[in-house]
Design an enzyme around this catalytic site. Sequence first.
Site, PDB file in Angstrom:
ATOM      1  N   GLU A 251       0.829  -1.202   0.000  1.00 26.80           N
ATOM      2  CA  GLU A 251       0.000   0.000   0.000  1.00 26.80           C
ATOM      3  C   GLU A 251       0.867   1.257   0.000  1.00 26.80           C
ATOM      4  O   GLU A 251       0.606   2.214  -0.747  1.00 26.80           O
ATOM      5  CB  GLU A 251      -0.923   0.010   1.225  1.00 26.80           C
ATOM      6  CG  GLU A 251      -1.750   1.275   1.344  1.00 26.80           C
ATOM      7  CD  GLU A 251      -2.628   1.291   2.581  1.00 26.80           C
ATOM      8  OE1 GLU A 251      -3.260   2.337   2.836  1.00 26.80           O
ATOM      9  OE2 GLU A 251      -2.685   0.266   3.300  1.00 26.80           O
ATOM     10  N   GLN A 288      16.534  33.840 -13.720  1.00 24.82           N
ATOM     11  CA  GLN A 288      17.383  32.848 -13.058  1.00 24.82           C
ATOM     12  C   GLN A 288      16.661  32.132 -11.921  1.00 24.82           C
ATOM     13  O   GLN A 288      16.817  30.923 -11.745  1.00 24.82           O
ATOM     14  CB  GLN A 288      18.662  33.513 -12.540  1.00 24.82           C
ATOM     15  CG  GLN A 288      19.679  32.518 -12.004  1.00 24.82           C
ATOM     16  CD  GLN A 288      20.919  33.180 -11.444  1.00 24.82           C
ATOM     17  OE1 GLN A 288      20.854  33.867 -10.439  1.00 24.82           O
ATOM     18  NE2 GLN A 288      22.057  32.997 -12.129  1.00 24.82           N
TER      19      GLN A 288
END
Length: 388
Positions: A251, A288
């Site tokens: 799971e 940037q």
Amino acid sequence: MTIQHASRPWMNSELEVLRDTARRFFESECVPRQPAWVEQKHCDREIWRRAGELGLLCSGIPEAYGGGGGSFLHEAVICEEQQRALVTSFSINVHSGIVAHYLLAYGSEAQKQRWLPAMARGEMVAAIGMTEPGAGTDLQRIKTTAILGSDGRHYLVNGAKTFITNGWHADLICLAVKTDPEARASGVSLLMIETRDLPGFQRGRLLDKIGQRGQDTVELFFDGVMVPAENLLGNEEGRGFRQLMQQLPRERLLIAIGAAATMQRAVDDTLAYVTQRHVFGEPLMAMQNTRFKLAECQTHATIARSFVDDCIGRLQRGELDVPTAAMAKWWSTQTLCQVIDECLQLHGGYGYMNEYPIARMYTDARVGRIYGGANEVMKEIVARAMED
């Protein structure tokens, strides 16, 4: 220049065909219906039958029981495509990846023949009932009881469950109960409940969540419900806690697989957005800060995919241990939230609008740090393993 993602070490041509089928199903038949499902807080029932027709249910279950005859790899591919498409309104993971494998691992031959083929066809929808209003992660403290009657033929079930995924449509529930109310782990058993026309069984309200709002998450109530003793999972009482612990790595890996797939979707969507969005006369991608943030996010997504692939290989070889699965679960879901937050920020105000997928990812992803065992518990599991 486009980043070349490493090929998946476990992929093959058969799985690629399955991936294509799953992708087309989720994108063409589910994504357009998501808004309606969010509005009604559950998917339409026929989507389960359609998934069954396409072989997307119980793909890892042997053909002898109506399944696809595949392995965990088939389930992983379907999980990735469902999460990549952001289709969160029904859980194939719970139905096929969890409940079906409880039946396969612990069910009697009669139980497997009775329920698995119907699940594979989508005629029965499955859920698992563990969490209660007063017991979440600590399953030893559940209060729902199943007491065997004096005739030895039926259990009498009383109690309540909450946060049950697939609960609205569920025809079959793998229910964690106390067959010995005075015991802790040794008193827990798993009982399969067929809900159709079942006296004493009641579904509560569809819960109003901040994310995964189309997912049918409900409360369940059991008031003197009689269940045949033959519905006990396993051949004796008191094995439920051990059964739960044995299946939890599967799971938790499915949760990690979904997180990694969503992480890459977040990065891809954001790259497309910042490339076409202009700020101060130039693309946002030219700045940037944008470039550095996306570089960081892509690095996280690449690491997540590599870690998940390694865990998938371990599970296939029978080598995935509980601590490693816990690491994969907590780290991938935590990192997913961080990556989505960075990606949403790069969308600016549009990232706060529900019409943009990044906004839905932001709320849908948050529960990953809670379900399947809270991340704090995952860290405790890892820490204990380090002490041994």
